[in-house]
Scaffold this motif. Sequence first.
Motif, PDB file in Angstrom:
ATOM      1  N   PHE A  75       0.863  -1.180   0.000  1.00  0.00           N
ATOM      2  CA  PHE A  75       0.000   0.000   0.000  1.00  0.00           C
ATOM      3  C   PHE A  75       0.901   1.231   0.000  1.00  0.00           C
ATOM      4  N   ILE A  76       0.790   2.048  -1.069  1.00  0.00           N
ATOM      5  CA  ILE A  76       1.690   3.191  -1.243  1.00  0.00           C
ATOM      6  C   ILE A  76       0.876   4.384  -1.746  1.00  0.00           C
ATOM      7  N   ASP A  77       0.963   5.510  -1.050  1.00  0.00           N
ATOM      8  CA  ASP A  77       0.288   6.737  -1.478  1.00  0.00           C
ATOM      9  C   ASP A  77      -1.185   6.505  -1.803  1.00  0.00           C
ATOM     10  N   GLY A  78      -1.846   5.687  -1.011  1.00  0.00           N
ATOM     11  CA  GLY A  78      -3.267   5.465  -1.194  1.00  0.00           C
ATOM     12  C   GLY A  78      -3.630   4.477  -2.279  1.00  0.00           C
ATOM     13  N   ILE A  79      -2.630   3.759  -2.850  1.00  0.00           N
ATOM     14  CA  ILE A  79      -2.867   2.814  -3.938  1.00  0.00           C
ATOM     15  C   ILE A  79      -2.359   1.439  -3.526  1.00  0.00           C
ATOM     16  N   VAL A  80      -3.139   0.403  -3.825  1.00  0.00           N
ATOM     17  CA  VAL A  80      -2.681  -0.970  -3.642  1.00  0.00           C
ATOM     18  C   VAL A  80      -1.912  -1.379  -4.889  1.00  0.00           C
ATOM     19  N   ILE A  81      -0.655  -1.761  -4.702  1.00  0.00           N
ATOM     20  CA  ILE A  81       0.216  -2.162  -5.804  1.00  0.00           C
ATOM     21  C   ILE A  81       0.520  -3.640  -5.685  1.00  0.00           C
ATOM     22  N   GLY A  82       0.144  -4.431  -6.688  1.00  0.00           N
ATOM     23  CA  GLY A  82       0.504  -5.836  -6.747  1.00  0.00           C
ATOM     24  C   GLY A  82       1.587  -6.043  -7.776  1.00  0.00           C
ATOM     25  N   CYS A  83       2.761  -6.489  -7.353  1.00  0.00           N
ATOM     26  CA  CYS A  83       3.902  -6.718  -8.257  1.00  0.00           C
ATOM     27  C   CYS A  83       3.955  -8.206  -8.612  1.00  0.00           C
ATOM     28  N   ILE A  84       3.976  -8.496  -9.926  1.00  0.00           N
ATOM     29  CA  ILE A  84       3.768  -9.870 -10.413  1.00  0.00           C
ATOM     30  C   ILE A  84       4.932 -10.323 -11.278  1.00  0.00           C
ATOM     31  N   TYR A  85       5.364 -11.543 -11.089  1.00  0.00           N
ATOM     32  CA  TYR A  85       6.120 -12.264 -12.113  1.00  0.00           C
ATOM     33  C   TYR A  85       5.404 -13.578 -12.358  1.00  0.00           C
ATOM     34  N   LEU A  86       4.751 -13.691 -13.500  1.00  0.00           N
ATOM     35  CA  LEU A  86       3.997 -14.892 -13.816  1.00  0.00           C
ATOM     36  C   LEU A  86       4.917 -15.878 -14.520  1.00  0.00           C
ATOM     37  N   PRO A  87       4.919 -17.140 -14.145  1.00  0.00           N
ATOM     38  CA  PRO A  87       5.887 -18.089 -14.717  1.00  0.00           C
ATOM     39  C   PRO A  87       5.838 -18.144 -16.233  1.00  0.00           C
ATOM     40  N   ASN A  88       7.005 -18.364 -16.829  1.00  0.00           N
ATOM     41  CA  ASN A  88       7.107 -18.454 -18.282  1.00  0.00           C
ATOM     42  C   ASN A  88       6.302 -19.626 -18.824  1.00  0.00           C
ATOM     43  N   GLY A  89       6.508 -20.833 -18.289  1.00  0.00           N
ATOM     44  CA  GLY A  89       5.693 -21.990 -18.645  1.00  0.00           C
ATOM     45  C   GLY A  89       6.194 -22.827 -19.794  1.00  0.00           C
ATOM     46  N   ASN A  90       7.284 -22.448 -20.438  1.00  0.00           N
ATOM     47  CA  ASN A  90       7.807 -23.278 -21.522  1.00  0.00           C
ATOM     48  C   ASN A  90       8.557 -24.477 -20.956  1.00  0.00           C
ATOM     49  N   PRO A  91       8.594 -25.620 -21.644  1.00  0.00           N
ATOM     50  CA  PRO A  91       7.968 -25.843 -22.957  1.00  0.00           C
ATOM     51  C   PRO A  91       6.511 -26.263 -22.838  1.00  0.00           C
ATOM     52  N   TRP A  92       5.773 -25.997 -23.929  1.00  0.00           N
ATOM     53  CA  TRP A  92       4.397 -26.493 -24.037  1.00  0.00           C
ATOM     54  C   TRP A  92       4.382 -27.680 -24.982  1.00  0.00           C
ATOM     55  N   PRO A  93       3.662 -28.777 -24.693  1.00  0.00           N
ATOM     56  CA  PRO A  93       3.001 -29.051 -23.413  1.00  0.00           C
ATOM     57  C   PRO A  93       4.011 -29.542 -22.396  1.00  0.00           C
ATOM     58  N   GLY A  94       3.646 -29.485 -21.133  1.00  0.00           N
ATOM     59  CA  GLY A  94       4.562 -29.950 -20.102  1.00  0.00           C
ATOM     60  C   GLY A  94       4.131 -29.487 -18.737  1.00  0.00           C
ATOM     61  N   PRO A  95       4.770 -30.000 -17.689  1.00  0.00           N
ATOM     62  CA  PRO A  95       4.375 -29.662 -16.318  1.00  0.00           C
ATOM     63  C   PRO A  95       4.561 -28.188 -15.984  1.00  0.00           C
ATOM     64  N   LYS A  96       5.565 -27.537 -16.577  1.00  0.00           N
ATOM     65  CA  LYS A  96       5.754 -26.116 -16.286  1.00  0.00           C
ATOM     66  C   LYS A  96       4.610 -25.271 -16.855  1.00  0.00           C
ATOM     67  N   PHE A  97       4.114 -25.674 -18.023  1.00  0.00           N
ATOM     68  CA  PHE A  97       2.989 -24.942 -18.598  1.00  0.00           C
ATOM     69  C   PHE A  97       1.720 -25.170 -17.761  1.00  0.00           C
ATOM     70  N   ASP A  98       1.532 -26.400 -17.324  1.00  0.00           N
ATOM     71  CA  ASP A  98       0.376 -26.686 -16.464  1.00  0.00           C
ATOM     72  C   ASP A  98       0.448 -25.853 -15.187  1.00  0.00           C
ATOM     73  N   TYR A  99       1.658 -25.756 -14.635  1.00  0.00           N
ATOM     74  CA  TYR A  99       1.844 -24.948 -13.434  1.00  0.00           C
ATOM     75  C   TYR A  99       1.551 -23.473 -13.723  1.00  0.00           C
ATOM     76  N   LYS A 100       1.955 -22.987 -14.875  1.00  0.00           N
ATOM     77  CA  LYS A 100       1.682 -21.600 -15.261  1.00  0.00           C
ATOM     78  C   LYS A 100       0.181 -21.318 -15.184  1.00  0.00           C
ATOM     79  N   LEU A 101      -0.643 -22.220 -15.728  1.00  0.00           N
ATOM     80  CA  LEU A 101      -2.089 -22.012 -15.735  1.00  0.00           C
ATOM     81  C   LEU A 101      -2.658 -22.074 -14.316  1.00  0.00           C
ATOM     82  N   ARG A 102      -2.110 -22.967 -13.482  1.00  0.00           N
ATOM     83  CA  ARG A 102      -2.579 -23.027 -12.094  1.00  0.00           C
ATOM     84  C   ARG A 102      -2.240 -21.732 -11.358  1.00  0.00           C
ATOM     85  N   TRP A 103      -1.031 -21.239 -11.578  1.00  0.00           N
ATOM     86  CA  TRP A 103      -0.615 -19.983 -10.941  1.00  0.00           C
ATOM     87  C   TRP A 103      -1.502 -18.828 -11.418  1.00  0.00           C
ATOM     88  N   PHE A 104      -1.807 -18.827 -12.714  1.00  0.00           N
ATOM     89  CA  PHE A 104      -2.686 -17.811 -13.291  1.00  0.00           C
ATOM     90  C   PHE A 104      -4.054 -17.847 -12.613  1.00  0.00           C
TER      91      PHE A 104
END
Length: 964
Positions: free
Chosen positions: A96-125
């Motif tokens: 919370f900064i200057d009256g604004i809620v700031i959410g800082c995000i790094y969403l997983p890359n997810g490569n290669p598709w198909p694969g467990p990392k991509f599945d994890y990307k969608l779950r994280w999303f």
Amino acid sequence: MKIATYNINNINSRLDVLLRWLDEAKPDIVCLQELKCEQNKFPESKLKAAGYNAVWQGQKSWNGVAILAKSEIKELRNDLPGEDEEYTHSRYIEAFIDGIVIGCIYLPNGNPWPGPKFDYKLRWFKRLTDHAENLVNRELPVILIGDYNVMPTDLDTYKPEKYINNALFRPESKKAYKNLVDQGWTDAIRNLYPSERIYTFWDYMRGAYGRNAGLRLDHFLLNKKIAKRLSAAQVDKHVRGWEHASDHAPVWIELADPDHAEKSKKAITDTTANSPMPAIKPETKRSAAMQDVETILARAPKGKVPSKLQPMKATLVREPFNDPGWLYEIKWDGYRALAVIQDNQAELISRNSISFDQFRPIAEALGQWNVNAVIDGEIVVLGEDGKSDFSAIQNWQRRKDGQLVYNVFDILWLEGRDLRDLPLTERKAVLETILPTDETIRLSKAFNVDGIEFFHAAEKAGIEGIMAKKADSTYTAGDRSKEWLKVKVERRQEVVIGAFTRNAGTEKLFSALAIGVYEKGVLRYIGKVGTGWSEKKQKEMMSEFEPLITDICPFDVEPDVDEPSQFRPRRLGAKPFWLKPQLVCEVNIAEITSDGKVRQASFKGMRKDKDPKDVVLEVPADTTETVAKADEMLEQVRTEPNPTNAMNKDIQPEASFLDPEKDSQTVKVNGCPLTFNHLSKVYWPEDGITKRDMFNYYDQVAEYMMPYLKDRPMSLNRFPNGIHGPSFYQKNVKDKVPDCMATMPHTNDKGEAKEYLVATNKASLLWMASLGCIEINPWFSRVQSPDNPDFCIIDLDPDKQHFDQVISAALEVKKVLDAIGVKAYPKTSGSTGMHIYIPLGAKYTYDQSQMFAKIIVTLVHKQIPEFTSLERMIKNRGGKMYLDFLQNRPDATIAGVYSLRPKPGATVSMPLAWDEVKPGLTMRHFTIHNSIARLNETGDLFKGVLGEGIDLSKTIKKAQEIFR
């Protein structure tokens, strides 16, 4: 408020890049991703020293996020709700900064598709989407910021087909992002740039940055509470080009004060409404109008009505902006017209010097205005909603539909006073004071509001666009100025009609128009327009077409007017009926494709006020760069010691040696008869400057210029048709010079035997000018010692740099030279760079001179490597300024001192005192109009260039000792 996101890709190894950018961009809040540092190794103290507080969630591997802010940060959470056993890395932090809620995000890359990392990307999303649903409708402003590793649309990649199976572009990823946005979030970048390819990431591989092969991965999502405050967004792309920078560039948005949007909307409403007194007063009311108008007029020089009337032109830029010192007006959709009012009569003149006789009611109303003046404005026809309608103005004379109005926005001359060099605010103050109360003649007001909000208000009101004008800008007649900018809601393009086509089996008079623009003197086909007219309008247009039908195709290359396209894969049997290229119309277009064709063109109306030869492709300039260039201009007239430097005045030589009434004349100069032809031919069309003006300048400047030309071989750079016509170099003048001229036989390094012209006196200078040599290019050496230059030259040749950076480089050169006791003499190039001369006294060879120049520029480059280069090949410079030492070679030439340049404004290569070399200086400070007055005051500042010269061996030895 300025809020940014930056995937730093290892904060400790790129801390110098981050700190440099923070100092340059000065954001209030920054979200960082891919810290790649453990929690206890975050560089908090160095960021604190730079003025930023921080909260972070470190991670040893490739993740980790942080939020920086100039003000207090209250951390709310350091992870998303929910758990996942795989790939658990820190990717979300909320504060919370200057009256604004700031959410800082790094969403997983997810490569290669198909694969467990991509599945994890969608779950994280899914976890992010669930959390966002709880934030979107809050009463607090919320922004979710960061690297989402998603390209939502085709516009977000340079090559969609390449990424079909990439996790960044998979349909599942795009759908997840859409589901998030559809909760009610505003995608800031896409909101402000709905149809442009905006990139934030460029791979390190295969020169992606140089090819602009980019992706948009970094996004800002704003909830409804704060979305209305969004005023600007920008990618600091240049940072990606810094040495050792991240593969992402910083991206930022600007949030306006809460009341700005309402203020801009009110300005638009008041300007288009019929009410005579707007609630928001224009900027002139607040500033210059409060001054005594008589005092303002007293400062304006006396002068006759300007003889060469041309309107000041604006530069088209891509997007709106908000910047201090700029005023904003509505861009009216009509005919630009200058009005000359004298002795109770008025004439309306188009930008092409055509009289607008068809608009007699305006001329009659102006004639009743009891003043003598020259004013500038736009003739429009207003509908009931107060908006201008371009199609209505074309039919006004016949139908008299709508209200005919002359919207006046500037004044050039009043009762014997030339006002063009007064600041815009003062000119508007004068105009507003004397403008009559008349429904036909109205003041087009300028507003001091947020420019981006003003544009969006115009967009919502259905207005064509806005104008942005520097409050202190002078009126530069005929010039495409960077101090006046236009931003269009719809992209418009004037085009020349080269043919109409008729499809097989159609009953219509014509099916489409084949259109083109002029490029280097030839008409180039840019496609067809097949919509935008009624059946009645077709009949009117056909009556204009029929007298112009010809068997000759007017385009440089005959086009296939029936060529299939992506949206029309079959041929329609279209037959062209070529027309003489005499008609101009205006079209709406979606874009210009990569092969130079219009897409989704729609006819808007005929343009009777345009010369077909003046119709060129109007390419929007980069807004940030254009505004920066405009901002660097000093108040030229007010800062020059002699007010006769006004750039837009007709030249008044002290003693013109040419008869102003004759167009051809033979004059004896130094006993040599010289013939000067076509004296009225315009060489600088934007400025109305003629060959006669050029000859008169060189006649006057000769006494200063000749010491640097005398006994030197000359390379003739000829512009026989002015600055925009074809040019060519001529070095061999054998059997082509008058008997009174001197020449020098010379065999160059290629074994070619030539005879160079040798300058000996003023006659030599004026004979070169008579050949169309706008700029004068002497050798560095004289005929007495052709292999030994009189000076060494450092040529600062910028690419994308502001002129202030050229100044910085020049001062670095001076520092190096001062350290080794070498006196040097700077001059503007008259174009984009600067030249620094070092006297050699003709004691050394060109090779020795070049070696010495290389030593100097190498030392300079070490001091400012971030924006300079020693690479000779342009493609290898990466957009940096070239420190050119290779000019120091036999036969090479650059524009000589006091030479005119073939550039708009008729700039001059002018010597400077070193205390003049400071930020704010521009090439346009020295022109054909003011240079003689300057020289009369300063004298020749370049005399030392022809002095004894340095001791090269002692100088090099001293450099080796100091810079070892």
